[in-house]
Enzyme design. Structure first.
Site, mmCIF file in Angstrom:
data_model
loop_
_atom_site.group_PDB
_atom_site.id
_atom_site.type_symbol
_atom_site.label_atom_id
_atom_site.label_comp_id
_atom_site.label_asym_id
_atom_site.label_seq_id
_atom_site.Cartn_x
_atom_site.Cartn_y
_atom_site.Cartn_z
ATOM 1 N N ASP A 143 9.260 2.655 1.656
ATOM 2 C CA ASP A 143 8.033 3.296 2.142
ATOM 3 C C ASP A 143 7.908 3.008 3.633
ATOM 4 O O ASP A 143 7.518 1.913 4.036
ATOM 5 C CB ASP A 143 6.810 2.777 1.378
ATOM 6 N N PHE B 2 0.854 -1.190 0.000
ATOM 7 C CA PHE B 2 0.000 0.000 0.000
ATOM 8 C C PHE B 2 0.885 1.233 0.000
ATOM 9 O O PHE B 2 1.725 1.408 0.869
ATOM 10 C CB PHE B 2 -0.931 0.027 1.224
ATOM 11 N N LYS C 94 2.214 9.312 8.461
ATOM 12 C CA LYS C 94 1.486 8.763 9.625
ATOM 13 C C LYS C 94 2.001 9.254 10.996
ATOM 14 O O LYS C 94 1.617 10.312 11.443
ATOM 15 C CB LYS C 94 1.433 7.237 9.540
HETATM 16 C C1 LIG Z 1 -1.047 4.884 4.997
HETATM 17 C C2 LIG Z 1 0.034 4.562 4.068
HETATM 18 C C3 LIG Z 1 0.272 5.339 2.912
HETATM 19 C C4 LIG Z 1 -0.629 6.473 2.506
HETATM 20 O O1 LIG Z 1 -0.618 7.519 3.439
HETATM 21 P P1 LIG Z 1 -1.723 8.675 3.345
HETATM 22 O O2 LIG Z 1 -1.271 9.655 4.383
HETATM 23 O O3 LIG Z 1 -3.041 8.030 3.661
HETATM 24 O O4 LIG Z 1 -1.696 9.215 1.976
HETATM 25 C C5 LIG Z 1 1.363 5.024 2.138
HETATM 26 N N1 LIG Z 1 2.177 3.994 2.433
HETATM 27 C C6 LIG Z 1 1.986 3.225 3.522
HETATM 28 C C7 LIG Z 1 2.936 2.117 3.829
HETATM 29 C C8 LIG Z 1 0.890 3.469 4.371
HETATM 30 O O5 LIG Z 1 0.687 2.686 5.424
#
Ligand SMILES: *Cc1c(COP(=O)(O)O)cnc(C)c1O
Length: 398
Positions: free
Chosen positions: A222, A138, A251
């Site tokens: 990420d 994600f 986050k």
């Molecule tokens: C939540 C998340 C995102 C996206 O973050 P947003 O602030 O919702 O755009 C991207 N990568 C990872 C691994 C995430 O957990």
């Protein structure tokens, strides 16, 4: 009509219905507790999806943010601001990266990684545009980040960027089969969060580093969910000794105040020269002060050091639940305070969450059948035990 019903009725009439929230309207929080508009208490072991790292209304955090609002909120990137410069230096010191570019969310941080990668090879005159990502990864909901997201359901109907491919997480042979002179980068989560709290197999990240080096590709990490102490180290990659070329954060970074960041090595400092990328809000003094307060609490109030031991304890408690309910649970997995209780095929966590809400416990689903614990990093062992025992009670009735 109660205040809560009144608000829910208005929500149904006026909020854009792209979400499907539980019917609770929150009004305030303290530590790991949330209270709805009727004053009912809930134990928050989700932290707004791994966001509220220092819990709700933490005194140090609250004071820093409140004072910053009263001093300076925004100036744009036409000028420097004190908090922004200080945060960049602090992140560099903790990460071993050299540079920070600020934005407002995880998706935006990953968009920055994408633009960094493509512009880097464009400037070098190399025809490298392909990006390799992983199934179930994600990376966010904007078009570029969405194209890298490895769940086809999320991409359905939206189209997307060309040149982005996915292979199975952990499958080095599949990665090797995709190496070629036009592969620009591999993007990976140290632990797949949304995909089901799935830690990278032993040695996987180090092998990706090696393959990227051999192929002349960038390794992008990420760390939107895993970064800023979630796994017990400042950043997830530090647990494997792997040094990426660039990192995305969001986050937990702002403790709930929206901020994202891209960190890069010095070698990539020239990839996005002035005019190629930017954000009006990115790195404003309010968001940066919030992030600095989070880093301060984690480092100087003993929180970061407590994540590893508390995570081990949570893992052990979840392991006990899995052993006690073998017909419902498959097992437990995760690192630090990002943990999942994996249910047997046929169980759907989304359908179980409302029963936990009835017990006053807030958790989230990661994938179809993983119950995710991503509590505030300030959580106590007693609070973890309270949540786990509610989970055991609810799963015992299935
Ligand atoms: C939540 C998340 C995102 C996206 O973050 P947003 O602030 O919702 O755009 C991207 N990568 C990872 C691994 C995430 O957990």
């Amino acid at each position: 009509m109660s205040r809560s019903d009144e608000l829910l009725e208005s929500a149904k009439a006026h909020l854009y219905p792209n979400y499907k929230p539980a019917g609770i309207v929150f009004a305030r929080g303290k530590g790991c507790e949330l209270f709805d508009v009727e004053g009912k208490r809930f134990l928050d072991l989700a932290a707004g999806v791994a966001v509220c790292a220092v819990g709700h209304a933490h005194p140090t955090f609250t004071k820093a943010v409140a004072e910053q609002v009263g001093r300076l909120v925004h100036v744009s990137n036409y000028f420097y601001n004190e908090e922004n410069i200080l945060l960049a230096a602090e992140l560099a010191e903790k990460s071993g990266m050299a540079r920070a570019l600020f934005c407002n969310s995880g998706a935006e941080a990953n968009e920055a990684l994408l633009k960094l990668t493509r512009r880097h090879f464009f400037a070098k005159g190399e025809a490298r545009t392909r990006i390799l990502a992983f199934h179930n990864a994600f990376h966010g909901r904007t078009m570029g980040a969405l194209s890298m997201t490895g769940t086809p359901k999320y991409r359905e109907g939206f189209g997307g960027l060309e040149g982005i491919e996915h292979v199975a997480y952990g499958d080095l042979d599949a990665v090797k089969a995709k190496l070629s002179p036009d592969l620009a980068a591999i993007i990976v989560e140290p632990v797949q969060g949304e995909g089901g709290v799935l830690p990278a197999p032993q040695g996987f990240l180090a092998s990706l580093r090696e393959l990227c080096d051999r192929n002349g590709s960038l390794l992008l990490m990420d760390e939107v969910q895993t970064g800023v102490g979630r796994l017990g180290t400042w950043f997830g990659y530090q647990r494997s000794g792997v040094v990426p070329d660039a990192v995305s954060l969001a986050k937990g970074l702002g403790g709930g105040v929206p901020i994202g960041a891209m960190l890069t090595t010095e070698a990539l400092a020239g990839a996005l020269p002035p005019g190629t990328h930017g954000s009006t809000f990115g790195g404003n003094p309010l968001a940066c002060a919030a992030a600095r307060a989070v880093l301060h609490v984690l480092e100087h109030e003993g929180v970061l050091a407590s994540v590893g031991p508390k995570g081990e304890r949570l893992g052990a408690m979840l392991g006990e639940v899995a052993r006690a309910l073998p017909n419902v649970c498959e097992g437990e997995r995760g690192e630090g305070l990002l943990r999942g209780l994996v249910l047997k095929p046929g169980f759907v966590v989304r359908d179980i969450l409302p029963k936990l809400v009835e017990q006053g416990v807030l958790l989230t689903a990661a994938g179809e059948r993983v119950l995710r614990f991503s509590p505030p990093l300030v959580v106590s062992e007693a609070e973890l035990a309270e949540g786990v025992s509610a989970v055991k009670r609810v799963l015992g009735t299935l």
